[in-house]
Design an enzyme around this catalytic site. Structure first.
Site, PDB file in Angstrom:
ATOM      1  N   GLY A 270       0.822  -1.198   0.000  1.00  0.00           N
ATOM      2  CA  GLY A 270       0.000   0.000   0.000  1.00  0.00           C
ATOM      3  C   GLY A 270       0.854   1.245   0.000  1.00  0.00           C
ATOM      4  N   CYS A 271       0.320   2.325   0.537  1.00  0.00           N
ATOM      5  CA  CYS A 271       1.047   3.592   0.606  1.00  0.00           C
ATOM      6  C   CYS A 271       2.399   3.373   1.273  1.00  0.00           C
ATOM      7  CB  CYS A 271       0.224   4.614   1.388  1.00  0.00           C
ATOM      8  SG  CYS A 271       1.069   6.175   1.658  1.00  0.00           S
ATOM      9  N   PHE A 272       3.457   3.798   0.609  1.00  0.00           N
ATOM     10  CA  PHE A 272       4.793   3.461   1.113  1.00  0.00           C
ATOM     11  C   PHE A 272       5.232   4.246   2.334  1.00  0.00           C
ATOM     12  CE2 PHE A 272       6.390   5.567  -3.108  1.00  0.00           C
ATOM     13  CZ  PHE A 272       6.040   6.844  -2.697  1.00  0.00           C
TER      14      PHE A 272
ATOM     15  N   CYS B 199      -0.771   9.346   5.060  1.00  0.00           N
ATOM     16  CA  CYS B 199      -1.135   9.313   3.643  1.00  0.00           C
ATOM     17  C   CYS B 199      -2.614   9.059   3.420  1.00  0.00           C
ATOM     18  CB  CYS B 199      -0.299   8.273   2.919  1.00  0.00           C
ATOM     19  SG  CYS B 199      -0.467   6.618   3.565  1.00  0.00           S
TER      20      CYS B 199
END
Length: 184
Positions: free
Chosen positions: A27-29, A169
């Site tokens: 997912g969002c890093f 995020c």
């Protein structure tokens, strides 16, 4: 020069002497990177894009869902202080591996679940780990386990974003270690 050979080729970057490299998509890093930074024995992390076919993609390129890149965290670690299995444990704990191309409210192929290996030993451990985790999951794990392709470092503002005080995020984060993917 054939750029597809570069983008489809293996990640040939070398770790520091005595270190090894691992690459994960969950997912969002931002939150994933922060989680790996807290692991004893991890010597360096960086976020970027991998597994796609566009040479040197930007964040904007990746967000079009046309490049096939995943947001990844490349982790450099000292195997004498940190096992690959312990990195896999962090990976599984950071996201829902049963959702295809999404984590929480983040949707797109760049948010897929993936373990990208550098050695046959990493591949073996990743497969064994996924088999163990599948026994604990109700849904089918969609995590891809593939050789690590060329890594493209993300823009500087993405690097260590949360540890530099950036906002999470997504919406509705309950912890500085969690992005919306983990809470949605």
């Amino acid at each position: 020069m054939n750029l597809s050979l570069i983008t489809q080729g293996n990640d040939n970057d070398a770790p520091a002497p005595g270190n090894e490299i691992a690459q994960f998509a969950a997912g969002c890093f931002w939150g994933v990177e922060l989680a790996f930074q807290s692991v004893s024995g991890v010597t360096h992390t960086e976020v970027g894009y991998s597994q796609g076919f566009l040479h040197n993609p930007s964040y904007e390129d990746v967000c079009t869902n046309t490049t096939n890149h995943a947001e990844v965290v490349r982790v450099q670690y000292d195997p004498n202080e940190c096992s690959y299995d312990s990195l896999l444990d962090v990976f599984w704990s950071r996201h829902d591996p049963t959702t295809l191309n999404r984590q929480g409210k983040d949707v797109g192929t760049q948010y897929r679940s993936g373990i990208y290996f550098y050695t046959s030993e990493q591949e073996k451990l990743a497969v064994e780990s996924m088999e163990r985790h599948q026994q604990q999951m109700e849904g089918k794990i969609t995590t891809e386990i593939l050789p690590a392709k060329k890594f493209y470092r993300a823009e500087e503002y993405h690097q260590q974003y949360l540890s530099k005080g950036g906002q999470s995020c997504g919406i509705a984060c309950n912890s500085p270690l969690m992005c919306s993917a983990a809470t949605a």
